[in-house]
Design a protein around this motif. Structure first.
Motif, PDB file in Angstrom:
ATOM      1  N   THR A 159      37.443  10.489   0.029  1.00 28.30           N
ATOM      2  CA  THR A 159      36.707  10.787   1.263  1.00 28.30           C
ATOM      3  C   THR A 159      37.590  10.551   2.479  1.00 28.30           C
ATOM      4  OG1 THR A 159      34.606  10.212   0.209  1.00 28.30           O
ATOM      5  CG2 THR A 159      34.663  10.194   2.619  1.00 28.30           C
ATOM      6  N   GLU A 160      38.329   9.451   2.467  1.00 26.39           N
ATOM      7  CA  GLU A 160      39.221   9.153   3.589  1.00 26.39           C
ATOM      8  C   GLU A 160      40.283  10.244   3.750  1.00 26.39           C
ATOM      9  OE1 GLU A 160      41.754   5.370   5.282  1.00 26.39           O
ATOM     10  OE2 GLU A 160      41.673   5.645   3.115  1.00 26.39           O
ATOM     11  N   LYS A 161      40.874  10.670   2.646  1.00 28.33           N
ATOM     12  CA  LYS A 161      41.886  11.723   2.712  1.00 28.33           C
ATOM     13  C   LYS A 161      41.297  13.046   3.200  1.00 28.33           C
ATOM     14  CE  LYS A 161      44.929   9.821  -0.830  1.00 28.33           C
ATOM     15  NZ  LYS A 161      45.414   9.970  -2.221  1.00 28.33           N
ATOM     16  N   MET A 162      40.089  13.378   2.739  1.00 25.07           N
ATOM     17  CA  MET A 162      39.447  14.624   3.167  1.00 25.07           C
ATOM     18  C   MET A 162      39.113  14.590   4.664  1.00 25.07           C
ATOM     19  SD  MET A 162      39.228  16.943   0.835  1.00 25.07           S
ATOM     20  CE  MET A 162      37.860  17.995   1.267  1.00 25.07           C
ATOM     21  N   VAL A 163      38.573  13.467   5.125  1.00 24.15           N
ATOM     22  CA  VAL A 163      38.225  13.355   6.541  1.00 24.15           C
ATOM     23  C   VAL A 163      39.483  13.442   7.398  1.00 24.15           C
ATOM     24  CG1 VAL A 163      37.324  11.782   8.303  1.00 24.15           C
ATOM     25  CG2 VAL A 163      36.052  12.145   6.193  1.00 24.15           C
ATOM     26  N   ASN A 164      40.548  12.758   6.974  1.00 23.30           N
ATOM     27  CA  ASN A 164      41.801  12.814   7.728  1.00 23.30           C
ATOM     28  C   ASN A 164      42.367  14.231   7.756  1.00 23.30           C
ATOM     29  OD1 ASN A 164      41.848  10.118   8.474  1.00 23.30           O
ATOM     30  ND2 ASN A 164      42.997   9.491   6.680  1.00 23.30           N
ATOM     31  N   ALA A 165      42.290  14.935   6.637  1.00 19.24           N
ATOM     32  CA  ALA A 165      42.771  16.317   6.596  1.00 19.24           C
ATOM     33  C   ALA A 165      41.955  17.201   7.540  1.00 19.24           C
ATOM     34  CB  ALA A 165      42.708  16.865   5.167  1.00 19.24           C
ATOM     35  N   GLN A 166      40.642  17.006   7.550  1.00 25.81           N
ATOM     36  CA  GLN A 166      39.783  17.792   8.439  1.00 25.81           C
ATOM     37  C   GLN A 166      40.054  17.462   9.910  1.00 25.81           C
ATOM     38  OE1 GLN A 166      35.933  16.826   6.858  1.00 25.81           O
ATOM     39  NE2 GLN A 166      36.014  18.448   5.327  1.00 25.81           N
ATOM     40  N   MET A 167      40.262  16.182  10.192  1.00 21.69           N
ATOM     41  CA  MET A 167      40.547  15.793  11.578  1.00 21.69           C
ATOM     42  C   MET A 167      41.894  16.351  12.035  1.00 21.69           C
ATOM     43  SD  MET A 167      38.934  11.912  11.591  1.00 21.69           S
ATOM     44  CE  MET A 167      40.012  11.362  12.872  1.00 21.69           C
ATOM     45  N   ASP A 168      42.900  16.298  11.163  1.00 21.92           N
ATOM     46  CA  ASP A 168      44.209  16.857  11.500  1.00 21.92           C
ATOM     47  C   ASP A 168      44.104  18.359  11.764  1.00 21.92           C
ATOM     48  OD1 ASP A 168      45.353  14.350  11.177  1.00 21.92           O
ATOM     49  OD2 ASP A 168      46.225  14.804   9.207  1.00 21.92           O
ATOM     50  N   ALA A 169      43.383  19.051  10.900  1.00 19.40           N
ATOM     51  CA  ALA A 169      43.219  20.493  11.066  1.00 19.40           C
ATOM     52  C   ALA A 169      42.461  20.805  12.353  1.00 19.40           C
ATOM     53  CB  ALA A 169      42.486  21.086   9.863  1.00 19.40           C
ATOM     54  N   SER A 170      41.384  20.079  12.597  1.00 19.04           N
ATOM     55  CA  SER A 170      40.595  20.313  13.819  1.00 19.04           C
ATOM     56  C   SER A 170      41.432  20.094  15.068  1.00 19.04           C
ATOM     57  CB  SER A 170      39.376  19.385  13.856  1.00 19.04           C
ATOM     58  OG  SER A 170      38.496  19.701  12.816  1.00 19.04           O
TER      59      SER A 170
END
Length: 124
Positions: free
Chosen positions: A32-43
Motif C-alpha cells: 500500500t505504501e509503495k502504491m500510494v507513493n507511486a500515485q503521488m509521484d505520478a500526480s
C-alpha cells in the motif's frame, strides 16, 4: 500420549495463525505504501507538467510564440505518454511482486501446518 503445556499451545497458535497474519499484514502495508507513493509521484509529475504548460501559454505574445508553443506540445504529449506507460508498468510490477510474495506466505503456512499436523499425529 504427551499433552502440550500452555506455552507450547500458545507458540503453536502463534506459528499457525498469528505469524502468517502478521507477515501478510506487513506485506500489505508495504504494498500500500509503495502504491500510494507511486500515485503521488505520478500526480505530482502530471501536475507539474500542467502548470509548466500553463506558464508557457501565458508567455505567448504573438503568432510566432503561439506556433512555437503548439509545436512544443508534441514533445509534451510524447513525454506524458511515456510517463503514463512507465507508471502503468510500475503498478503492474508492484502488483506482481505482491502476488508472488503473498503466495509464498501462503505456501509456507501450508507447509508449516502440514508439518505441525504430522507432528501432532505422531505424538497422539
Amino acid at each position: 500420549m504427551r499433552t502440550l503445556n500452555t506455552n507450547e499451545m500458545n507458540q503453536q497458535f502463534d506459528n499457525m495463525f498469528m505469524a502468517p497474519a502478521r507477515a501478510y499484514m506487513a506485506l500489505s502495508i508495504d504494498y500500500t505504501e509503495k502504491m500510494v507513493n507511486a500515485q503521488m509521484d505520478a500526480s505530482k509529475a502530471y501536475f507539474d507538467t500542467g502548470v509548466a504548460q500553463m506558464r508557457q501559454m501565458m508567455d505567448v505574445k504573438d503568432a510566432e510564440g503561439l506556433r512555437s508553443y503548439m509545436e512544443s506540445q508534441q514533445k509534451v504529449a510524447k513525454d506524458l505518454a511515456e510517463r503514463a506507460k512507465g507508471d502503468a508498468d510500475k503498478v503492474v510490477s508492484l502488483q506482481q511482486d505482491f502476488i508472488q510474495k503473498s503466495q509464498k506466505i501462503t505456501e509456507d503456512n501450508v507447509k508449516q501446518a502440514q508439518t505441525a499436523a504430522s507432528k501432532m499425529t505422531k505424538t497422539a
